[in-house]
Design a protein around this motif. Structure first.
Motif, PDB file in Angstrom:
ATOM      1  N   GLU A 109       3.308  -3.233  11.157  1.00 31.10           N
ATOM      2  CA  GLU A 109       4.521  -2.404  11.210  1.00 31.10           C
ATOM      3  C   GLU A 109       4.246  -0.971  10.774  1.00 31.10           C
ATOM      4  O   GLU A 109       5.076  -0.087  10.969  1.00 31.10           O
ATOM      5  CB  GLU A 109       5.614  -3.011  10.332  1.00 31.10           C
ATOM      6  N   ASN A 110       3.094  -0.717  10.175  1.00 32.73           N
ATOM      7  CA  ASN A 110       2.721   0.632   9.749  1.00 32.73           C
ATOM      8  C   ASN A 110       2.165   1.365  10.972  1.00 32.73           C
ATOM      9  O   ASN A 110       0.990   1.653  11.071  1.00 32.73           O
ATOM     10  CB  ASN A 110       1.682   0.565   8.628  1.00 32.73           C
ATOM     11  N   ASN A 111       3.072   1.665  11.890  1.00 35.60           N
ATOM     12  CA  ASN A 111       2.659   2.297  13.145  1.00 35.60           C
ATOM     13  C   ASN A 111       3.565   3.481  13.495  1.00 35.60           C
ATOM     14  O   ASN A 111       3.743   3.816  14.646  1.00 35.60           O
ATOM     15  CB  ASN A 111       2.676   1.269  14.282  1.00 35.60           C
ATOM     16  N   PRO A 156       2.403   7.668   9.720  1.00 34.08           N
ATOM     17  CA  PRO A 156       2.418   8.184   8.356  1.00 34.08           C
ATOM     18  C   PRO A 156       1.399   9.310   8.215  1.00 34.08           C
ATOM     19  O   PRO A 156       0.413   9.358   8.954  1.00 34.08           O
ATOM     20  CB  PRO A 156       2.043   6.980   7.497  1.00 34.08           C
ATOM     21  N   ASP A 211       8.233   5.599   8.694  1.00 33.42           N
ATOM     22  CA  ASP A 211       7.248   5.319   7.649  1.00 33.42           C
ATOM     23  C   ASP A 211       7.821   5.678   6.275  1.00 33.42           C
ATOM     24  O   ASP A 211       7.524   4.997   5.293  1.00 33.42           O
ATOM     25  CB  ASP A 211       5.941   6.075   7.904  1.00 33.42           C
ATOM     26  N   SER A 229      -0.167  -3.520   7.223  1.00 35.31           N
ATOM     27  CA  SER A 229       0.833  -4.145   8.082  1.00 35.31           C
ATOM     28  C   SER A 229       0.795  -3.586   9.507  1.00 35.31           C
ATOM     29  O   SER A 229       0.657  -2.382   9.710  1.00 35.31           O
ATOM     30  CB  SER A 229       2.228  -3.904   7.494  1.00 35.31           C
ATOM     31  N   GLN A 247       9.878   2.746   5.284  1.00 31.23           N
ATOM     32  CA  GLN A 247       8.984   1.630   4.949  1.00 31.23           C
ATOM     33  C   GLN A 247       8.368   1.811   3.555  1.00 31.23           C
ATOM     34  O   GLN A 247       8.288   0.861   2.779  1.00 31.23           O
ATOM     35  CB  GLN A 247       7.871   1.515   5.990  1.00 31.23           C
ATOM     36  N   MET A 248       7.944   3.037   3.248  1.00 30.36           N
ATOM     37  CA  MET A 248       7.327   3.279   1.941  1.00 30.36           C
ATOM     38  C   MET A 248       8.357   3.179   0.821  1.00 30.36           C
ATOM     39  O   MET A 248       8.045   2.683  -0.267  1.00 30.36           O
ATOM     40  CB  MET A 248       6.620   4.631   1.924  1.00 30.36           C
ATOM     41  N   TRP A 301       1.687  -2.695   2.865  1.00 29.86           N
ATOM     42  CA  TRP A 301       2.229  -1.822   3.914  1.00 29.86           C
ATOM     43  C   TRP A 301       1.097  -1.145   4.692  1.00 29.86           C
ATOM     44  O   TRP A 301       1.142  -1.056   5.914  1.00 29.86           O
ATOM     45  CB  TRP A 301       3.161  -0.771   3.293  1.00 29.86           C
ATOM     46  N   TYR A 302       0.067  -0.707   3.983  1.00 27.97           N
ATOM     47  CA  TYR A 302      -1.084  -0.042   4.602  1.00 27.97           C
ATOM     48  C   TYR A 302      -1.722  -0.935   5.674  1.00 27.97           C
ATOM     49  O   TYR A 302      -2.114  -0.461   6.733  1.00 27.97           O
ATOM     50  CB  TYR A 302      -2.086   0.309   3.503  1.00 27.97           C
ATOM     51  N   CYS A 316      -3.205   5.198   0.101  1.00 30.84           N
ATOM     52  CA  CYS A 316      -3.165   3.739   0.247  1.00 30.84           C
ATOM     53  C   CYS A 316      -4.560   3.162   0.439  1.00 30.84           C
ATOM     54  O   CYS A 316      -4.860   2.075  -0.055  1.00 30.84           O
ATOM     55  CB  CYS A 316      -2.248   3.339   1.390  1.00 30.84           C
TER      56      CYS A 316
END
Length: 123
Positions: free
Chosen positions: A93-95, A98, A51, A91, A54-55, A88-89, A106
């Motif tokens: 993919e945000n798994n 975070p 995460d 998505s 990603q961020m 991103w929040y 977010c």
């Protein structure tokens, strides 16, 4: 910074993050027991995109968008960075677990009634 240097910096960040992920929140003796000396660490398999990575990429995309629109400044930067973090929040993919502070921030950025130009709304 050139595009090439920025790409290299982001790849280095992602690799360092992937190296550190398996030992995040461990103390030094535990890390050494798991990995041995840091100069001999192997990239985990699979290497995890965290995460944090990603961020960082969301911030980089927002900065790139802002610079494409002209000279960068706080007002030009705020909207594209906000949009990237909201994307991103939401998505799938945000798994990657975070933290609550990131998720709360977010979620607040996601509220349409919170005008990004009004700093008095922070809090």
């Amino acid at each position: 910074m050139t595009k090439r240097a920025a790409t290299g910096a982001l790849i280095g960040l992602a690799l360092g993050d992937a190296l550190g992920f398996p030992t995040e929140f461990n103390d030094v003796p535990s890390i050494l027991a798991k990995t041995g000396p840091w100069r001999e660490m192997q990239l985990p398999h699979p290497a995890i995109v965290t995460d944090d990575t990603q961020m960082t990429l969301a911030l980089a995309r927002g900065m790139r968008t802002a610079t494409e629109r002209g000279p960068i400044g706080p007002l030009r930067l705020a909207r594209p960075v906000r949009e990237e973090f909201v994307d991103w929040y939401h998505s799938p993919e945000n798994n990657r677990a975070p933290g609550n502070t990131c998720l709360k921030a977010c979620s607040l950025l996601n509220l349409p009634e919170r005008d990004w130009r009004d700093a008095s709304q922070v809090g």
